[in-house]
Design an enzyme around this catalytic site. Structure first.
Site, PDB file in Angstrom:
ATOM      1  N   SER A   1       0.864  -1.171   0.000  1.00 38.09           N
ATOM      2  CA  SER A   1       0.000   0.000   0.000  1.00 38.09           C
ATOM      3  C   SER A   1       0.909   1.232   0.000  1.00 38.09           C
ATOM      4  O   SER A   1       1.791   1.338  -0.846  1.00 38.09           O
ATOM      5  CB  SER A   1      -0.937  -0.047   1.219  1.00 38.09           C
ATOM      6  OG  SER A   1      -1.775   1.085   1.259  1.00 38.09           O
TER       7      SER A   1
ATOM      8  N   HIS B   1      -2.509  -1.298  -3.456  1.00 33.45           N
ATOM      9  CA  HIS B   1      -3.589  -0.331  -3.280  1.00 33.45           C
ATOM     10  C   HIS B   1      -3.243   0.923  -4.075  1.00 33.45           C
ATOM     11  O   HIS B   1      -2.244   1.595  -3.800  1.00 33.45           O
ATOM     12  CB  HIS B   1      -3.750   0.041  -1.800  1.00 33.45           C
ATOM     13  CG  HIS B   1      -4.262  -1.078  -0.960  1.00 33.45           C
ATOM     14  ND1 HIS B   1      -4.254  -1.035   0.420  1.00 33.45           N
ATOM     15  CD2 HIS B   1      -4.799  -2.282  -1.280  1.00 33.45           C
ATOM     16  CE1 HIS B   1      -4.768  -2.157   0.903  1.00 33.45           C
ATOM     17  NE2 HIS B   1      -5.101  -2.927  -0.108  1.00 33.45           N
TER      18      HIS B   1
ATOM     19  N   ASP C   1      -4.546  -5.104   5.704  1.00 33.03           N
ATOM     20  CA  ASP C   1      -4.961  -5.934   4.591  1.00 33.03           C
ATOM     21  C   ASP C   1      -3.931  -7.042   4.368  1.00 33.03           C
ATOM     22  O   ASP C   1      -2.724  -6.792   4.307  1.00 33.03           O
ATOM     23  CB  ASP C   1      -5.098  -5.092   3.321  1.00 33.03           C
ATOM     24  CG  ASP C   1      -5.933  -5.773   2.252  1.00 33.03           C
ATOM     25  OD1 ASP C   1      -6.464  -6.863   2.522  1.00 33.03           O
ATOM     26  OD2 ASP C   1      -6.049  -5.203   1.147  1.00 33.03           O
TER      27      ASP C   1
END
EC number: 3.1.1.61
Length: 343
Positions: free
Chosen positions: A152, A179, A272
């Site tokens: 991310s 992401h 995540d």
């Protein structure tokens, strides 16, 4: 020779100011410092820069054509550098040193001799990772392993470092779950794969994932791997607030690859990936970037807290670990003699 010229694209006024002050203090000339909305084709063409430092956020209004033009240009582009902390923060000096190292690498600027004793990290050079001899004549297309790369905030930089040092010819494929805003999904291939021996590609239905490739997991819809590593594009959105879901990608790849599965989590916000990792069998290859080197450490830290992580290291150490791991697995599967032949 004048100072290396750096163009800054960042929509946060505070970050613009901190970056300008840091770059000038570190010996660079700031030739442009504007928000993402002003990144036009005309501005890119008229700006004489030795390197671009670009930060694009989800709510930025950016022309995709301009961004593609920037990535295709001659000047290198640094994308994914984490935000500068407050200059009173204890981590500010570490961030500034990291910025200096990255820009020196991009602009081929040597460290002044007077700085060697003060910033030895600027002189650090990773030794080349060589392709093990066992893979030299391997011509098979299907990968021995498929590794998920999850990231991310701060991830593109760390993943790029990892891929850049891997030797060409390893029997491995990657599925990269990052992401990112959907507008930059296509550009991610160029930004991360610019100097890599591994081919980054976006999802195409019915394409086969081959050794030496990095599949960019789609942002908006799910996908699957079927048969002999064939890609099947779905129509459903990912569960959760971010796309792609790293938990979802881990599930897809593990359910398909099983004994060939591995996972590496890099810098990122949130947790995540941790839920799916928790459900994986003990001993599964789950590695993470060392938290102290991350732009944001919460994603690798969440994975570590599951108790399932089997290796922690920086991008280079992770690459070296992968090469050694693949060599070991190859030897086990293809070269080790059966017990009854011994002695």
């Amino acid at each position: 020779m004048g100072s290396p010229r750096v163009a800054v694209i960042n929509s946060d006024l505070l970050q613009q100011r901190i970056l300008a002050e840091s770059l000038e203090r570190l010996g660079f000339e700031v030739v442009l410092n504007v928000p993402a909305a002003r990144m036009t084709l005309a501005l890119i063409r008229e700006t004489q820069a030795d390197a671009w430092l670009v930060t694009v956020r989800d709510d930025d209004e950016v022309c995709g054509e301009s961004f593609d033009s920037l990535l295709d240009g001659e000047a290198p582009v640094l994308v994914g550098m984490d935000d500068a902390p407050d200059n009173n923060c204890t981590s500010f000096l570490r961030w500034e040193k990291k910025l200096l190292t990255k820009l020196r690498d991009l602009t081929d600027t040597p460290a002044p001799a007077a700085e060697v004793s003060q910033v030895p990290w600027a002189q650090k050079q990773h030794r080349e990772i060589l392709l093990p001899a066992v893979f030299a004549d391997d011509t098979r297309k299907l990968p021995l392993h498929i590794f998920v790369l999850g990231a991310s905030l701060g991830g593109p930089e760390a993943v790029k470092e990892f891929l850049d040092v891997l030797p060409e010819g390893l029997p491995v494929a990657f599925v990269y779950a990052q992401h990112i805003d959907q507008r930059f999904e296509q550009a991610l291939c160029q930004a991360v794969g610019r100097h890599s021996a591994y081919q980054l590609k976006n999802v195409e239905n019915a394409a086969v994932l081959a050794a030496g490739e990095v599949l960019i997991a789609p942002v908006s819809t799910t996908f699957d791997l079927v048969g002999l590593d064939r890609i099947s594009v779905g129509t459903s959105p990912w569960d959760g607030p971010y796309g792609p879901s790293i938990d979802g990608v881990i599930d897809v790849v593990f359910n398909h690859a099983r004994q060939r599965f591995g996972c590496i989590l890099f810098s990122g916000m949130g947790s995540d990936g941790a839920e799916s990792i928790s459900a994986l069998p003990e001993g599964t290859d789950i590695w993470v970037q060392a938290p102290e080197g991350c732009g944001n450490a919460s994603m690798p830290e969440s994975a570590i807290h599951t108790g399932k992580v089997t290796f922690v290291g920086d991008s280079y150490q992770l690459a070296l670990k992968l090469v050694e791991h693949l060599k070991e697995k190859w030897t086990e599967n293809y070269e080790r003699k059966p017990d009854h032949q011994c002695g």
